[in-house]
Design an enzyme around this catalytic site. Structure first.
Site, short mmCIF file in Angstrom:
data_model
loop_
_atom_site.label_atom_id
_atom_site.label_comp_id
_atom_site.label_asym_id
_atom_site.label_seq_id
_atom_site.Cartn_x
_atom_site.Cartn_y
_atom_site.Cartn_z
N LYS A 52 0.84 -1.21 0.00
CA LYS A 52 0.00 0.00 0.00
C LYS A 52 0.87 1.26 0.00
CE LYS A 52 -3.68 -2.55 2.27
NZ LYS A 52 -4.40 -2.91 3.49
N GLN A 96 -4.17 -1.79 9.58
CA GLN A 96 -4.09 -3.11 8.94
C GLN A 96 -4.68 -4.17 9.87
OE1 GLN A 96 -3.00 -3.69 5.72
NE2 GLN A 96 -3.73 -5.76 6.08
N ASP A 119 -10.66 2.77 4.28
CA ASP A 119 -10.97 1.34 4.15
C ASP A 119 -12.49 1.13 4.05
OD1 ASP A 119 -8.81 -0.34 3.85
OD2 ASP A 119 -8.40 -0.51 6.01
#
Ligand code: NAD
Length: 295
Positions: A52, A96, A119
């Protein structure tokens, strides 16, 4: 049969974003900034976060990686998120997953400013998605929608079967496919681990999305002739012939299923790169388009 090439489509999304950032820079406007938090040192999570950050560099975004020890408390993690929420230079925040067992994921996700929730896992983002309001869409289903759009796959009136009901893949995917939008309008059945006779649903599907995390679970006898098959699954299978020591397997037995399909995503090189591209799109949107409606 046509392969849905996630590498190719993600490249075109990235090119578009890189150009958009250049234009932003020229106009003296803000450059998107993604902050990622990694707790502990899980191998797969390390790889995903590194990817990412690399993606951000590639398209010209700024990024920050905050690494915290496995033993960090929930309270301390929420404090770190609070600093990023308050930092006007940070546009997008992601934590994460998975997190260590002593930390409750829902507490952490809820502590992210919904305006920076790239997200799309925050209950506010989820609620807006269900209501069809502009918001951050979880990256995997968003990436799949971008892929359907790129290949102009006819979805209206089709029967779609989504296998899996997680908050990050199966549930948002089934909602997006059923919405009254250009690449929605499917009649959707969402299947899961308690579904009886899963194969009978799969065999009727014009569009089959497999997101159950069981390697090569979907075999040719479960797939209708001419179906569109989207394989979300990624499982690491130990493999001594590979430098990494593993190979990636999807949820679909590709070799026998592909000949029956009109379109199919490979693993790797299908949904994975699209997920990464969709996160970048969300981050860009956090900086510009969505900012006004989110705050
Ligand atoms: P999850 O474990 O949270 O959910 C799996 C779902 O599958 C559950 O809802 C469960 O009910 C269902 N399921 C399990 N066994 C089943 C069975 N035998 N029959 C029917 N349904 C069954 O997983 P997830 O986070 O949704 O991820 C699913 C898969 O997708 C995993 O392999 C994951 O690694 C992969 N994934 C890939 C990407 C990507 O970018 N390609 C992104 C996210 C997840």
């Amino acid at each position: 049969m046509q392969i849905l090439d996630g590498k190719l489509v993600s490249k075109s999304v990235k090119n578009y974003l890189a150009q958009s950032v250049t234009i932003q820079k020229e106009k003296g406007k803000k450059i998107p900034h993604l902050a990622a938090i990694l707790v502990g040192s899980n191998g797969a999570s390390e790889t995903y976060v590194a990817g990412k950050i690399k993606d951000c560099e590639e398209v010209g975004f700024n990024s920050t990686l905050l690494r915290l020890d496995e033993s960090v408390s929930e309270k301390s993690l929420i404090e770190h998120i609070g600093f990023l929420n308050d930092d006007p230079d940070v546009d997008g925040i992601l934590v994460q997953l998975p997190l260590p067992v002593h930390i409750k994921e829902e507490h952490i996700i809820s502590s992210i400013d919904p305006g920076k929730d790239v997200d799309g896992f925050h209950p506010v983002s989820m609620g807006k998605m269900v209501n069809g309001l502009p918001t951050f869409i979880p990256a995997t289903p968003y990436g799949i929608m971008l892929m359907l759009e790129h290949y102009k796959i006819e979805t209206s009136g089709k029967y779609a079967v989504v296998i899996g009901r997680s908050h990050i893949v199966g549930t948002p995917m089934s909602i997006l496919l059923s919405r009254n939008t250009p690449y929605g309008n499917c009649t959707v059945t969402q299947c899961h681990s308690k579904t009886h006779d899963l194969a009978s649903f799969c065999r009727q599907a014009d569009i089959l999305v497999a997101a159950l995390g069981k390697p090569e679970f979907i075999t040719a006898d479960m797939v209708k002739e001419g179906a569109v098959v989207i394989d979300v699954g990624i499982t690491r299978i130990p493999d001594n012939t590979k430098k990494s020591g593993y190979r990636l397997s999807g949820d679909v037995k590709y070799d026998e299923v592909a000949p029956k399909c009109s379109f199919i995503t490979p693993v790797p090189g299908g949904v994975g790169p699209m997920t990464r591209a969709a996160l970048l799109k969300n981050t860009f949107n956090a900086t510009v388009a969505l900012k006004a409606v989110m705050n």
